[in-house]
Design an enzyme around this catalytic site. Structure first.
Site, PDB file in Angstrom:
ATOM      1  N   HIS A  35      24.246 -15.476 -33.245  1.00 34.88           N
ATOM      2  CA  HIS A  35      24.894 -15.592 -31.868  1.00 34.88           C
ATOM      3  C   HIS A  35      23.899 -16.733 -31.064  1.00 34.88           C
ATOM      4  CE1 HIS A  35      27.527 -12.619 -33.120  1.00 34.88           C
ATOM      5  NE2 HIS A  35      28.334 -12.863 -31.885  1.00 34.88           N
ATOM      6  N   LYS A  92      35.533  -9.483 -21.715  1.00 29.56           N
ATOM      7  CA  LYS A  92      36.127 -10.879 -21.224  1.00 29.56           C
ATOM      8  C   LYS A  92      37.386 -10.759 -20.912  1.00 29.56           C
ATOM      9  CE  LYS A  92      36.133 -15.924 -22.482  1.00 29.56           C
ATOM     10  NZ  LYS A  92      37.762 -15.715 -23.243  1.00 29.56           N
TER      11      LYS A  92
END
EC number: 4.1.1.31
Length: 879
Positions: free
Chosen positions: A138, A546
């Site tokens: 990531h 999120k």
């Protein structure tokens, strides 16, 4: 407490002075004076001096364009050095290593004290211990690899300076080396010029293995052995594999078109090449060490018979030759040369294990256990942990890619459009094809590029040496057919082994439906027969947070795990839960011990499988000593969670969490999804648009180039809010929900949950950590400098909510100040704030200047990137 941190502060001060000397030498006294003035104003501002805060703002706003970059670089580099000193403090005899009792021994003491546990229970738990750490690429590691190497050497120098018996000339040499390293860092670009490729990312992962894990893992297992022997009188079996490493680098193609089947094939070869290289170095040392002649008859025969004078060396030389020819063959393959494999090509771990283990047993039998338990045992442990593949690879792909591939196949065959079928029709088709002996794929069919890529990936998996692919992860998995589809595609590619296929449930709805999906899957006879009693399920932390905010997401994750554990237990299936955590709170990050003990009871029975992401890999595994500490933490926490699980939470606690989840999700979505001003505010108040220019990782920041917040990946979403110090994704909705429950007269219940339920106390602890890193005046300054006045009321609303949230959390935890029970982290944040604050002010100023220009000045852009890197270092996490 000040005494405990005095050694660290002394190191920070020394490194800061050396950096100051470097700046003075490179740029002159004036720039150094400016930097020092800003530092002093920042320190005074932090202490509450309002006049100096205003002076700090004025000084930074009035910097000329020529001064912006050196000032930004000074504070950014200072934070990197501070982090290095802090990392050393965690392993230093003067720091955390000395002030905390040994993690393993204290865990073993707690186990021994339990009247409900027998020694057999503990021994079984230790011997079945399974920790699988999945290194991911990531794009959150913002520090360049070349600078990381220099910082590692700075750490080594700090360690050398701690020796009390250094002669003056030795100390002077170390100080000279420190000056050189800091000067090298100052004169090196801290921002990458080009985005890394997936292969570059994989090489970074291999470098972590080579520079830290290769030494760290055997050292940790020696420590575990010693603690076991002291506490219980036995050692780990030689063939025990409590720790393994897997990687997503080169295998994770979810939303990353740069990770192709060819990239995965290349990374698999590269991984085997690096393993052969590292094992060859080990064997060369053993050739030198194992000069003994006395051995068992079995070993003598293995070495070539009675004529052999040094049987251990003979075996090691044979292995050396085998590794050399394997290395040569893999090098040729990596350069594209087609070559017949050598007869003695190393393909399986057993080819390495058997001769090494035979030597080990012989040495033990002949009274040379002290030699057997030295470097030979370390190498045996590496064979079990890393093996011929070095790190296994997970392949990850989004569910719709498989659906689209199958739809293209069924349309070509005239069977209809798979994509438009009902779920029951999809399942019936998939089970029929999985049970069929004939192939589904037409022989001379030319698929589209996207479908060809999906099929080629499955073929790479099918041809990979067994044991080099760990699992196939399906992101955005929603239905049983999503899992069956992958099994069918692998079958059609000729995959001859049962690869674990793990659905990843990552939105709020998907987490809530996870148990239903798995219950349906486990009711299918073909599926039950195929998985042979084992199932892996991945829980997504970042996308759920999120989607719904941290409070609702964390409760959905807990409930999904709890339900899956019970379903699999009932069905007689061994469940491995795979945790897709990030480093930041908004992506599931938490101190390891607290995070593991807050899981539902029974969630670690199948072992721990967890992603280690981006910059967290460096913080937790960047040095062998830090690796030992991190693995010891995991080990102690897993053993405690399995053997001394927390009690089942009360039903009324469940009901309170349901209410907290509902209220927090409504509030979070009310802002993020429903407030028309939110997206314009987000884009203006954070460097979200500018972050896209940072060449951090190989994966695009957005799933769809033109999408809004919903298309933004979880990492840049959190990265952006971390930069402006509002830290919004990590708290929005949580405090308001807590306040509502308090207003309903349930404060005592919340306090009880905080006291008696690890899940809830960890949530509150994580909120405290976020609040300690957030900063109201800096967030307000970003608004004043960057945001249209008509959006200011929204910013004020959010800051007022943050202030109210801090108060309610302190009321529930009954503390006067944040992080009262974690003074080490509070000290760490306070230490870095003095250097992070000027970077934040500078960043807002640079954003203001660059947004005024049609074509931003290159130096301004570079200075902005440096502030982004610096704030990331100050926050100790990016996304």
């Amino acid at each position: 407490m000040n005494e405990q941190y005095s050694a660290m502060r002394s190191n920070v001060s020394m490194l800061g002075k050396l950096l100051g000397d470097t700046i003075k030498e490179a740029l002159g006294e004036n720039i150094l004076d400016k930097v020092e003035t800003i530092r002093k104003l920042s320190k005074s501002s932090r202490a509450g001096n309002e006049k100096h805060r205003q002076e700090l703002l004025t000084t930074l706003q009035n910097l000329s364009n020529d001064e912006l970059l050196p000032v930004a670089r000074a504070f950014s580099q200072f934070l990197n050095l501070t982090n290095t000193a802090e990392q050393y403090h965690t392993i230093s005899p003067h720091g955390e290593a000395a002030s905390n009792p040994a993690q393993l021994s204290s865990a073993f003491e707690r186990l021994k004290e339990s009247k409900d546990l027998t020694e057999r229970d503990i021994r079984d738990a230790v011997e079945s211990l399974s920790i699988e750490l999945v290194l991911t690429a990531h794009p959150t590691e913002i520090t360049r690899r070349t600078l990381i190497h220099k910082l590692v050497e700075v750490n080594t120098c700090l360690k050398q300076l701690d020796h009390n018996d250094l002669a003056d000339y030795e100390r002077n040499q170390i100080m000279r080396r420190l000056r050189q390293l800091i000067a090298q860092s100052w004169h090196t670009d801290e921002i990458r010029k080009i985005r890394p490729t997936p292969v570059d990312e994989a090489k970074w992962g291999f470098a972590v293995v080579e520079n830290s894990l290769w030494e760290g893992v055997p050292a940790f297992l020696r420590e575990l052995d010693e603690q076991l022997e002291q506490a219980f009188g036995y050692r780990l079996p030689v063939d025990a594999v409590p720790v393994r490493f897997t990687s997503w680098m080169g295998g994770d193609r979810d939303g990353n078109p740069n990770v192709t089947a060819e990239v995965t094939r290349h990374v698999l070869l590269l991984s085997r090449w690096k393993a052969a290289d590292l094992f060859l170095r080990d064997i060369q040392v053993l050739v030198s060490e194992l000069s003994m002649s006395e051995c068992t008859p079995e070993l003598l025969e293995l070495a070539g018979g009675s004529e052999v004078q040094e049987p251990y060396r003979a075996i090691m030389k044979s292995l050396r030759s085998q590794l050399s020819s394997t290395l040569s063959y893999l090098e040729a393959r990596l350069t594209g040369e087609e070559r017949l494999p050598p007869k003695d090509l190393l393909i399986t771990n057993e080819q390495l294990w058997e001769p090494l283990h035979a030597c080990y047993q012989s040495l033990k039998s002949c009274g040379m256990g002290i030699i057997a338990d030295g470097r030979l045992l370390d190498t045996l442990r590496r064979v079990r942990c890393f093996g011929v593949p070095l790190v296994r690879i997970d392949v990850r792909q989004e569910s719709t890619r498989h659906t689209e591939a199958l739809a293209e196949i069924t349309r070509y065959l005239g069977l209809g459009d798979y994509e438009s079928w009902s779920e029951s029709d999809k399942q019936a088709f998939l089970i029929r094809e999985l049970s069929s002996k004939r192939p589904l794929l037409p022989r001379y069919w030319e698929p589209s590029a996207d479908t060809k890529e999906v099929l080629d990936t499955c073929r790479v998996i099918a041809k990979a040496p067994q044991g080099s692919i760990a699992a196939y992860v399906i992101s955005m998995a929603r239905t049983p057919s999503d899992v069956l589809a992958v099994h069918l595609l692998l079958k059609e590619a000729g995959c001859s082994f049962a690869l674990p296929v793990a659905p990843l449930f990552e939105t709020l709805d998907d987490l809530n439906n996870a148990d239903d999906v798995m219950t349906q899957l486990l009711s299918i006879d073909w599926y039950r027969g195929f998985i042979q009693g084992k199932q892996m399920v991945m829980i997504g932390y970042s996308d759920s947070a999120k989607d719904a905010g941290v409070m609702a997401a964390s409760w959905a994750q807990y409930r999904a795990q709890d339900a899956l554990i019970k379903t699999c237990e009932k069905a007689g299936i061994a469940l491995t839960l795979f945790h897709g955590r990030g480093g930041s709170i908004g992506r599931g990050g938490a101190p390891a011990h607290a995070a593991l003990l807050s899981q539902p009871p029974g969630s670690l029975k199948g072992g721990l499988r967890v992603t280690e992401q981006g910059e967290m890999i460096r913080f937790k595994y960047g040095l062998p000593e830090v690796t030992i500490s991190s693995l010891a933490l995991y080990t102690g926490a897993i053993l405690e969670a399995n053997l001394l699980p927390p009690p089942e939470p009360k039903q009324e606690w469940h009901e309170v969490m349901d209410e907290l989840s509902r209220v927090s999700c409504d509030m979070y979505r009310g802002y993020v999804r429903e407030n028309p001003d939110f997206v314009p505010y987000f884009r203006a108040a954070t460097p979200e648009l500018e972050l896209g220019k940072l060449p951090l990782g190989s994966r695009p920041a957005k799933r769809r180039p033109n999408g809004g917040v919903e298309s933004l990946r979880a990492i840049p979403w959190i990265f952006a809010w971390t930069q402006n110090r509002l830290m919004l994704p990590a708290w929005l909705g949580a405090g308001a929900a807590l306040q509502k429950v308090v207003d309903d007269g349930k404060q005592e219940q919340l306090e009880e949950m905080c006291r008696d339920w690890p899940f809830f106390s960890t949530r509150i602890g994580m909120l405290e950590m976020v609040f300690a890193k957030a900063d109201l005046w800096l967030a307000e300054y970003y608004d004043q400098r960057l945001v249209d006045e008509k959006l200011w009321p929204l910013g004020k609303q959010l800051r007022d909510q943050l202030a109210a949230d801090i108060n309610i959390v302190l009321a529930i935890s009954n503390d006067d100040h944040l992080m009262a029970d974690l003074p080490w982290i509070a000290e760490s944040i306070a230490l870095r704030n003095v250097y992070t604050d000027p970077l934040n002010v500078l960043q807002a100023e640079l954003l203001h200047r660059s947004r005024q220009q049609e074509k931003p000045d290159a130096d301004l852009e570079l200075a902005l990137m440096v502030t982004i890197a610096g704030v990331a270092a100050g926050m100790r996490n990016t996304g």
